[in-house]
Design an enzyme around this catalytic site. Structure first.
Site, PDB file in Angstrom:
ATOM      1  N   SER A 168      -2.240  -1.189   5.734  1.00 13.47           N
ATOM      2  CA  SER A 168      -1.571  -1.867   6.840  1.00 13.47           C
ATOM      3  C   SER A 168      -0.063  -1.655   6.849  1.00 13.47           C
ATOM      4  O   SER A 168       0.567  -1.728   7.904  1.00 13.47           O
ATOM      5  CB  SER A 168      -1.868  -3.369   6.794  1.00 13.47           C
ATOM      6  OG  SER A 168      -1.517  -3.899   5.525  1.00 13.47           O
ATOM      7  N   HIS A 206       3.735  -9.019   6.795  1.00 15.75           N
ATOM      8  CA  HIS A 206       3.732  -7.577   7.051  1.00 15.75           C
ATOM      9  C   HIS A 206       5.028  -7.212   7.786  1.00 15.75           C
ATOM     10  O   HIS A 206       5.624  -8.047   8.471  1.00 15.75           O
ATOM     11  CB  HIS A 206       2.515  -7.171   7.887  1.00 15.75           C
ATOM     12  CG  HIS A 206       1.256  -7.066   7.088  1.00 15.75           C
ATOM     13  ND1 HIS A 206       0.517  -8.170   6.729  1.00 15.75           N
ATOM     14  CD2 HIS A 206       0.620  -5.986   6.557  1.00 15.75           C
ATOM     15  CE1 HIS A 206      -0.529  -7.777   6.026  1.00 15.75           C
ATOM     16  NE2 HIS A 206      -0.493  -6.463   5.900  1.00 15.75           N
TER      17      HIS A 206
END
Length: 352
Positions: free
Chosen positions: A88, A323
């Site tokens: 990711s 993230h």
């Protein structure tokens, strides 16, 4: 009856003995000097005069062909195709800005702001570019496929000249660890009690990551494989202690990220040393991203990483939590571009 007389006898009859002696002398002189007059080479040999001047011509010796010049790091990286692999942190989860980024059919969460796009725009790749990173991927998923897609490993080949990848965070369960740090009673030690599990999973990664890198370089032997470490997520100051993660837990989490980065760095160095020892044309290189978000950690005024995002309907953390944002991916892209220009720090065994 007498036969014909020889010429000396005829000369003697006509000139007498003295005349014969003179005639013979003249014959001998003529025999001696005629070659000097008729043949210049003889005259040259006897008197050393009249010899043609020797002209020494230099024969052109064919020059040995110059050795081929080595490719520059950028030439080696761009002579073929660029393929972006990974998890990711490479797919761009957390950096969504367009409707396509939020498409529920985009199960790998590849987004328009992932660092891949900036790297692909920065250089002209002779073989084109391809984006195959997939959110949640582990080393096993790169080898075997994930989310209904074929193995990422199968996306590279002999024509690949550059591979970028981030991998390892899911192998050690960092998302699960972060969740354990968030979902805990205040002042409990549940966050740091996960250390034993992390150590065991990192020991397994120490085995699987070298195997993965070797498989990538086997399939793409001329590629520069650039492996990214993970950024520090927390600033370790009081005013950034949101999300139920206090300063002590921030420091502990940052230390675990540093441990993971050192494992990846060492594995990458060993993989590149194997290639260099074999004089192979490819390379494996490490990008140190640990301080890429310094001053822009989670909870800061201008974060490059998302904090905790909660899905209130499901009372669960959203995948984009912790993230990189679009700004974070721009910072990561700059690190990759710098590394591509700089090279592995050793000669590449690739030539024009």
């Amino acid at each position: 009856m007498t036969g014909p007389r020889s010429w000396p006898r005829r000369v003697r009859d006509r000139l007498g003995d003295r005349g014969l002696a003179i005639a013979l002398l003249l014959v001998f002189v003529a025999a001696a000097f005629t070659p000097l007059v008729a043949f210049p080479a003889v005259r040259c040999e006897v008197f050393g005069k009249g010899c043609p001047r020797a002209v020494h011509t230099l024969q052109a010796v064919p020059a040995a062909s110059a050795p081929a010049a080595p490719l520059t790091p950028v030439e080696a990286a761009t002579r073929g195709a660029y393929v972006a692999l990974g998890d990711s942190y490479s797919s761009g989860l957390g950096a969504e800005t367009t409707a396509a980024d939020h498409n529920p059919l985009n199960r790998c969460h590849r987004t328009s702001n992932a660092y891949y796009h900036q790297v692909a725009r920065e250089f002209r790749f002779a073989g084109g570019t391809a984006f195959w990173a997939c959110s949640g991927a582990t080393t096993a998923d790169v080898l075997n496929g994930k989310s209904g897609e074929p193995a990422q490993l199968g996306r590279v080949g002999a024509g690949t000249s550059l591979v970028t990848i981030s991998i390892g965070g899911n192998d050690v369960g960092f998302s699960r660890v972060l969740a354990g740090c968030v979902v805990k009673l205040p002042w409990s030690r549940r966050c740091q009690e996960q250390g034993g599990g992390i150590a065991a999973r990192m020991a397994e990664l120490r085995r699987t990551l070298p195997a993965l890198l070797d498989k990538i370089t086997d399939r793409a032997p001329r590629a520069r494989v650039v492996v990214m470490g993970y950024p520090r997520l927390f600033s370790e100051v009081d005013n950034a202690s949101g999300d139920n993660i206090d300063v002590a837990d921030q420091r502990w989490l940052n230390a675990r990220a540093r441990d993971l980065n050192e494992l990846i760095r060492q594995t990458v160095r060993e993989a590149d040393e194997r290639l260099a020892a074999a004089r192979a044309p490819g390379s494996v290189e490490f990008v140190d991203a640990y301080s890429a978000f310094a001053g822009h950690e989670a909870g800061s005024l201008d974060p490059y990483v998302n904090g905790l995002a909660v899905n209130l309907a499901g009372l669960s953390a959203e995948p984009r939590s912790f993230h990189p944002t679009a700004k974070g991916h721009r910072a990561l892209a700059e690190l990759f571009i710098e590394q591509i220009r700089k090279g592995p720090g050793r000669p590449l065994n690739q030539f024009r």
